[in-house]
Scaffold this active site. Structure first.
Site, PDB file in Angstrom:
ATOM      1  N   ASP A  38       0.816  -1.206   0.000  1.00 36.75           N
ATOM      2  CA  ASP A  38       0.000   0.000   0.000  1.00 36.75           C
ATOM      3  C   ASP A  38       0.857   1.266   0.000  1.00 36.75           C
ATOM      4  O   ASP A  38       2.039   1.223   0.284  1.00 36.75           O
ATOM      5  CB  ASP A  38      -0.820   0.052   1.299  1.00 36.75           C
ATOM      6  CG  ASP A  38      -2.103  -0.735   1.174  1.00 36.75           C
ATOM      7  OD1 ASP A  38      -2.488  -1.046   0.053  1.00 36.75           O
ATOM      8  OD2 ASP A  38      -2.704  -1.009   2.233  1.00 36.75           O
TER       9      ASP A  38
ATOM     10  N   LYS B 142      -1.918   3.446  -5.192  1.00 40.23           N
ATOM     11  CA  LYS B 142      -2.512   4.406  -6.133  1.00 40.23           C
ATOM     12  C   LYS B 142      -2.147   3.918  -7.532  1.00 40.23           C
ATOM     13  O   LYS B 142      -1.028   3.506  -7.767  1.00 40.23           O
ATOM     14  CB  LYS B 142      -1.910   5.792  -5.960  1.00 40.23           C
ATOM     15  CG  LYS B 142      -2.239   6.409  -4.636  1.00 40.23           C
ATOM     16  CD  LYS B 142      -3.412   7.327  -4.721  1.00 40.23           C
ATOM     17  CE  LYS B 142      -3.708   7.871  -3.337  1.00 40.23           C
ATOM     18  NZ  LYS B 142      -4.899   8.653  -3.281  1.00 40.23           N
TER      19      LYS B 142
ATOM     20  N   MET C 111      -8.041   9.010   9.304  1.00 38.70           N
ATOM     21  CA  MET C 111      -8.563   9.491   8.013  1.00 38.70           C
ATOM     22  C   MET C 111      -9.484  10.697   8.182  1.00 38.70           C
ATOM     23  O   MET C 111     -10.495  10.814   7.484  1.00 38.70           O
ATOM     24  CB  MET C 111      -9.328   8.370   7.293  1.00 38.70           C
ATOM     25  CG  MET C 111      -8.447   7.210   6.903  1.00 38.70           C
ATOM     26  SD  MET C 111      -9.384   5.864   6.184  1.00 38.70           S
ATOM     27  CE  MET C 111     -10.026   5.065   7.627  1.00 38.70           C
TER      28      MET C 111
HETATM   29  C1  LIG Z   1      -6.503   3.614   5.637  1.00 43.33           C
HETATM   30  S1  LIG Z   1      -6.089   4.072   7.246  1.00 43.33           S
HETATM   31  C2  LIG Z   1      -4.969   2.770   7.626  1.00 43.33           C
HETATM   32  C3  LIG Z   1      -4.749   2.593   9.094  1.00 43.33           C
HETATM   33  C4  LIG Z   1      -3.757   1.502   9.376  1.00 43.33           C
HETATM   34  N1  LIG Z   1      -4.296   0.219   9.032  1.00 43.33           N
HETATM   35  C5  LIG Z   1      -3.318   1.498  10.843  1.00 43.33           C
HETATM   36  O1  LIG Z   1      -3.591   0.523  11.543  1.00 43.33           O
HETATM   37  O2  LIG Z   1      -2.694   2.459  11.254  1.00 43.33           O
HETATM   38  C6  LIG Z   1      -5.039   5.440   6.949  1.00 43.33           C
HETATM   39  C7  LIG Z   1      -5.054   6.434   8.091  1.00 43.33           C
HETATM   40  O3  LIG Z   1      -4.254   5.959   9.163  1.00 43.33           O
HETATM   41  C8  LIG Z   1      -3.668   7.044   9.824  1.00 43.33           C
HETATM   42  N2  LIG Z   1      -2.218   6.876   9.795  1.00 43.33           N
HETATM   43  C9  LIG Z   1      -1.523   5.892   9.205  1.00 43.33           C
HETATM   44  N3  LIG Z   1      -0.215   6.023   9.436  1.00 43.33           N
HETATM   45  C10 LIG Z   1      -0.074   7.122  10.198  1.00 43.33           C
HETATM   46  C11 LIG Z   1       1.037   7.797  10.774  1.00 43.33           C
HETATM   47  N4  LIG Z   1       2.292   7.331  10.629  1.00 43.33           N
HETATM   48  N5  LIG Z   1       0.797   8.900  11.519  1.00 43.33           N
HETATM   49  C12 LIG Z   1      -0.441   9.379  11.698  1.00 43.33           C
HETATM   50  N6  LIG Z   1      -1.530   8.780  11.166  1.00 43.33           N
HETATM   51  C13 LIG Z   1      -1.345   7.677  10.438  1.00 43.33           C
HETATM   52  C14 LIG Z   1      -4.104   8.313   9.105  1.00 43.33           C
HETATM   53  O4  LIG Z   1      -5.249   8.804   9.763  1.00 43.33           O
HETATM   54  C15 LIG Z   1      -4.456   7.762   7.740  1.00 43.33           C
HETATM   55  O5  LIG Z   1      -5.377   8.595   7.069  1.00 43.33           O
END
Ligand SMILES: C[S@@+](CC[C@H](N)C(=O)[O-])C[C@H]1O[C@@H](n2cnc3c(N)ncnc32)[C@H](O)[C@@H]1O
Length: 327
Positions: free
Chosen positions: A117, A139, A252
Site C-alpha cells: 500500500d 494508487k 482518516m
Molecule cells: C486507511 S487508514 C490505515 C490505518 C492503518 N491500518 C493502521 O492501523 O494504522 C489510513 C489512516 O491511518 C492514519 N495513519 C496511518 N499512518 C499514520 C502515521 N504514521 N501517523 C499518523 N496517522 C497515520 C491516518 O489517519 C491515515 O489517514
C-alpha cells in the site's frame, strides 16, 4: 531466526562467512537439490521446498551434526506440505522500519511477491527478499486506488499460482485496513491466509507524543473512529464519542475535521477539550499540532502537509502538554 539464504544458497554451497551450521548443511542441501530438481519443475517451487526443508527440523538436525539422511526425509515431508500458495496479511506499522514485528520481517524474507500500500515505508519494503516481485496497489494512474475487489482477486490469483504472498498494509491490517475483506476473499477461494498484526497509527502516535491512550484518572475508554465520509456524511455515533473520560483517536479525518468538531460539540463535548493532530506519527518526519479541539481544527488546514495524520482528543492530550511545558 534461521533462514535458508542466510547459510546456504540454492547451489547448496555455504554462503560466505557462515559458520559450522552452513558447512554441515551443505551435503544435505546437495542431496536435497538433486531430488528437488527431479520432483519439482519450477524454480519458485524448488526454492520454497528448500526453505521448508532448511528452516525446519531438517536444518536443526544438520546443524546439530546428525545424519543428513534423516533430515532429508523430513525435508521432503516439509516440502510436500508447502507447495500451495499462501497469503500473509502483514501489518507494516506506521512507516518506521524498526516498528515492524519479527514475524513480519521473517515473512518478508521468504516472500515470492509483496503486494503493498501507499502507507508502507520504503525502508520496510527494502526488507523483502531480493528476488521478490513487488506490486504496488496504493494508487494507480490518475491517482485512484486500485479497487478493493481487484486487490482481493490479485492476492487470490497469486496464491493459486503457488506463490507466498505478503500483503503488506500500513499499521495493522484489521484497523481501518480492509484486511477483513481480504481475509474473507481468501477464505471464500479456499486459499490459506494468516494475519500478522502491526503497530497501528494510534499506538504509534500515542507513544511518540507521550499521550497515553488510557489513564487511571483521565481516560478509562479509548475509541478508534474513522473520519472518512460516505456520501459526504460522517456516519459516527457522536453521542457515544462525546462521553467524558475517554480518548478518541480519529483516523482518516484531516479533511473532515470541522464536521467532526461540530458533531462532537453538538453532542456535548467541550470545544476546549485537549487535542493533538499527529502527522507521520512514529517516523522521523513526525509533526505534532497541540491545542484544544477548537484550536487544532482551526489551524489544521494551514499546518497540515500531505502526510497521514491522526487526531487524538481527550484529557490525556493535556497531560502530555503539561509535562512538555514543565520540562
Ligand atoms: C486507511 S487508514 C490505515 C490505518 C492503518 N491500518 C493502521 O492501523 O494504522 C489510513 C489512516 O491511518 C492514519 N495513519 C496511518 N499512518 C499514520 C502515521 N504514521 N501517523 C499518523 N496517522 C497515520 C491516518 O489517519 C491515515 O489517514
Amino acid at each position: 531466526m534461521r533462514h535458508f539464504p542466510a547459510f546456504l544458497d540454492l547451489t547448496g554451497r555455504a554462503a560466505p562467512g557462515v559458520g559450522e551450521g552452513g558447512t554441515r548443511g551443505a551435503p544435505l542441501a546437495d542431496r536435497f537439490k538433486a531430488a528437488a530438481r527431479a520432483a519439482l519443475p519450477g524454480l519458485a517451487a524448488r526454492r520454497r521446498s528448500a526453505d521448508a526443508a532448511l528452516t525446519g527440523p531438517a536444518a536443526d538436525l544438520a546443524i546439530a551434526g546428525r545424519a543428513a539422511g534423516a533430515a532429508f526425509a523430513d525435508a521432503r515431508r516439509g516440502a510436500e506440505t508447502r507447495l500451495t500458495g499462501v497469503v500473509h496479511l502483514v501489518g507494516a506499522g506506521p512507516g518506521a522500519t524498526d516498528l515492524l514485528t519479527l514475524r513480519a520481517l521473517r515473512l518478508l524474507g521468504e516472500a515470492d511477491v509483496v503486494v503493498y500500500d501507499r502507507l508502507v515505508g520504503e525502508g520496510v519494503l527494502d526488507l523483502a527478499r531480493r528476488g521478490a516481485e513487488r506490486v504496488f496497489v496504493g494508487k494507480a494512474r490518475a491517482n485512484h486506488c486500485v479497487p478493493q475487489g481487484e486487490i482481493n482477486a490479485l492476492i487470490v490469483r497469486l496464491a493459486r499460482e503457488g506463490k507466498r504472498v505478503v500483503r503488506l498494509k500500513g499499521g495493522d491490517p484489521f484497523v481501518f485496513g480492509r484486511g477483513g475483506e481480504e481475509l474473507e476473499a481468501c477464505r471464500a477461494a479456499g486459499v490459506a491466509c494468516e494475519v500478522v498484526p502491526g503497530v497501528t497509527a494510534a499506538l504509534a502516535c500515542a507513544a511518540a507524543t507521550g499521550i497515553p491512550l488510557t489513564h487511571r484518572d483521565r481516560a478509562r475508554t479509548v475509541t478508534f473512529a474513522t473520519g472518512h465520509t460516505r456520501d459526504g456524511r460522517l456516519y459516527l455515533d457522536f453521542a457515544a464519542l462525546a462521553r467524558p473520560g475517554q480518548t478518541l483517536a480519529v483516523y482518516m479525518g484531516v479533511t473532515t475535521l470541522a464536521a467532526l468538531r461540530d458533531g462532537l460539540v453538538a453532542a456535548g463535548l467541550p470545544a476546549g477539550t485537549p487535542a493533538a493532530l499527529v502527522e507521520r506519527g512514529g517516523t522521523d518526519a513526525q509533526r505534532v499540532l497541540r491545542g484544544t479541539l477548537n484550536s487544532v481544527v482551526a489551524r489544521a488546514p494551514v499546518w497540515h502537509t500531505c502526510g497521514p495524520a491522526l487526531l487524538l482528543v481527550g484529557d490525556v492530550a493535556a497531560q502530555a502538554e503539561e509535562e512538555r511545558l514543565a520540562a
